[in-house]
Design an enzyme around this catalytic site. Sequence first.
Site, mmCIF file in Angstrom:
data_model
loop_
_atom_site.group_PDB
_atom_site.id
_atom_site.type_symbol
_atom_site.label_atom_id
_atom_site.label_comp_id
_atom_site.label_asym_id
_atom_site.label_seq_id
_atom_site.Cartn_x
_atom_site.Cartn_y
_atom_site.Cartn_z
ATOM 1 N NE ARG A 37 -4.176 -1.671 1.566
ATOM 2 C CZ ARG A 37 -5.168 -2.106 2.479
ATOM 3 N NH1 ARG A 37 -5.012 -1.991 3.888
ATOM 4 N NH2 ARG A 37 -6.615 -2.501 2.090
ATOM 5 C CE LYS A 202 -19.015 -15.977 6.701
ATOM 6 N NZ LYS A 202 -19.610 -15.312 7.978
ATOM 7 N N GLY A 360 -9.059 -8.473 -0.173
ATOM 8 C CA GLY A 360 -8.001 -8.522 0.905
ATOM 9 C C GLY A 360 -7.318 -10.060 0.778
ATOM 10 N N GLY A 384 -12.892 -4.267 1.057
ATOM 11 C CA GLY A 384 -14.309 -3.681 1.172
ATOM 12 C C GLY A 384 -14.741 -2.892 0.185
HETATM 13 P P1 ADP Z 1 -11.295 -11.952 0.025
HETATM 14 O O1 ADP Z 1 -10.745 -11.315 1.499
HETATM 15 O O2 ADP Z 1 -10.471 -12.119 -0.933
HETATM 16 O O3 ADP Z 1 -12.642 -11.452 -0.151
HETATM 17 P P2 ADP Z 1 -12.780 -13.899 1.919
HETATM 18 O O4 ADP Z 1 -12.270 -13.321 2.825
HETATM 19 O O5 ADP Z 1 -14.054 -14.252 1.187
HETATM 20 O O6 ADP Z 1 -11.929 -13.579 0.654
HETATM 21 O O7 ADP Z 1 -12.159 -15.679 1.985
HETATM 22 C C1 ADP Z 1 -10.822 -15.890 2.228
HETATM 23 C C2 ADP Z 1 -10.646 -16.991 3.119
HETATM 24 O O8 ADP Z 1 -11.441 -18.225 2.366
HETATM 25 C C3 ADP Z 1 -9.468 -17.764 3.309
HETATM 26 O O9 ADP Z 1 -8.799 -17.645 4.306
HETATM 27 C C4 ADP Z 1 -9.618 -19.442 2.784
HETATM 28 O O10 ADP Z 1 -8.842 -20.258 3.620
HETATM 29 C C5 ADP Z 1 -10.854 -19.495 2.804
HETATM 30 N N1 ADP Z 1 -11.532 -20.708 2.046
HETATM 31 C C6 ADP Z 1 -11.332 -20.802 0.948
HETATM 32 N N2 ADP Z 1 -11.887 -22.299 0.305
HETATM 33 C C7 ADP Z 1 -12.434 -22.606 1.537
HETATM 34 C C8 ADP Z 1 -12.847 -23.718 1.915
HETATM 35 N N3 ADP Z 1 -13.236 -24.655 1.102
HETATM 36 N N4 ADP Z 1 -13.555 -23.990 3.311
HETATM 37 C C9 ADP Z 1 -13.393 -23.199 4.189
HETATM 38 N N5 ADP Z 1 -12.684 -21.930 4.000
HETATM 39 C C10 ADP Z 1 -12.159 -21.593 2.618
#
Ligand code: ADP
Length: 404
Positions: A37, A202, A360, A384
């Site tokens: 950043r 999720k 992130g 976000g």
């Molecule tokens: P971002 O911050 O890029 O938007 P998220 O916060 O939605 O991404 O998700 C990231 C997390 O999702 C990671 O820590 C990863 O371990 C988890 N993840 C990915 N696949 C799975 C899975 N099959 N079961 C549980 N957690 C998962």
Amino acid sequence: MSLRSLASLGDLAGRRVIVRCDLNVPLKDGAVTDDGRIRASLPTLRALTGAGARVVVISHLGRPEGAPDERYSLRAVAARLAELLGAPVAFATDTVGSAAADAVAGLADGQVAVLENLRFNPGETAKDAAERQAFADELARFGDALVSDGFGVVHRKQASVYELAQTLPSAAGLLIAAETDVLDRLTERPERPYTVVLGGSKVSDKLGVIEHLLPRVDRLLIGGGMLFTFLAAQGHKVGASLLEADQLDTVRGYLATAAERGVEIVLPTDVVVAERFAADAPHTVQSAGDIEGGPAGASGIGLDIGPETAARFAELVASSTTVFWNGPMGVFEFPAFAAGTRAVAEALTRVSGLGVVGGGDSAAAVRALGFSDDDFGHVSTGGGASLEFLEGKKLPGLEVLGWL
Ligand code: ADP
Ligand code: MG
């Protein structure tokens, strides 16, 4: 559209310009562990020092609760910024007190000072608009103009992001201009074929993005923890994998909408199923329809997309002209379950048009897997903020700069 540009501020030589950056970097034992950043803020800072402005940098770091807290000091960030700029950077030990006033008064044309963490002051994030305005007025004493360049905070109505931009003549910095240009291309004018890849933990975190982008994309690829809610919506058993039962109807709705609109929702055909949630858990590759058919039976947990799916996703990504990817394909933090994420990241580096990493954890994942930001068309600095943009929400920190 149309943010006010740096040029709209006129000749800045000899003028004091406050720059609201997002220098919220990870620190460990007082040292900066990822300076992404800080680097992202350099183009604007160089443009301003080059124009002979007296540059006053402000930022937040972490979540101190409205009072000074050494753990969240920007001192190490100011030192790293000086190294990257190759020029001295003054550091003020307060944000709007006498140290800040001295640092600003001491600036010569083309020099830079960093003020202490904005969030050491309760006014920055106050719920009450009058309190935020009072803090913005204190900050405004230090500048003749404001350049807003902290893309990671534009979805927040905070004093330095919103009220300060109304108090001083203000414009968007080069980082905000670049981020909004990319996100606008993804939402309003994608070159086709356009593929969106979603993963992460999720579905419920990504509902707004799916709803806003579904009518705009050609294909939506689903991996990560959310894939199990999609498979369950189609009637498959998913063992002990992440499942949001309360989202099953919503997901069925997406599948129906996609079918009506001719959007292809591509779901995994195979999954890596582990016996427990651990880095060293024994695991097998199971077909999407037989997740419970492995040694762990119904207690198996899907932790990555399988190799067949990874190859198919990679092919669909690499053959697209525009790709937006948010959310790791699996639990990439465990090397045994990082292959799907790596395959998608590698394919994204081969996209002929625009390949974007947003989110992130996704940005952290590609860096942890050894990719560099330059390998991709764009890596968004705002988790976000980029998601809210892609949900079609109005972002106060952009609206105040003229974005409609
Ligand atoms: P971002 O911050 O890029 O938007 P998220 O916060 O939605 O991404 O998700 C990231 C997390 O999702 C990671 O820590 C990863 O371990 C988890 N993840 C990915 N696949 C799975 C899975 N099959 N079961 C549980 N957690 C998962
Ligand atoms: Mg995340």
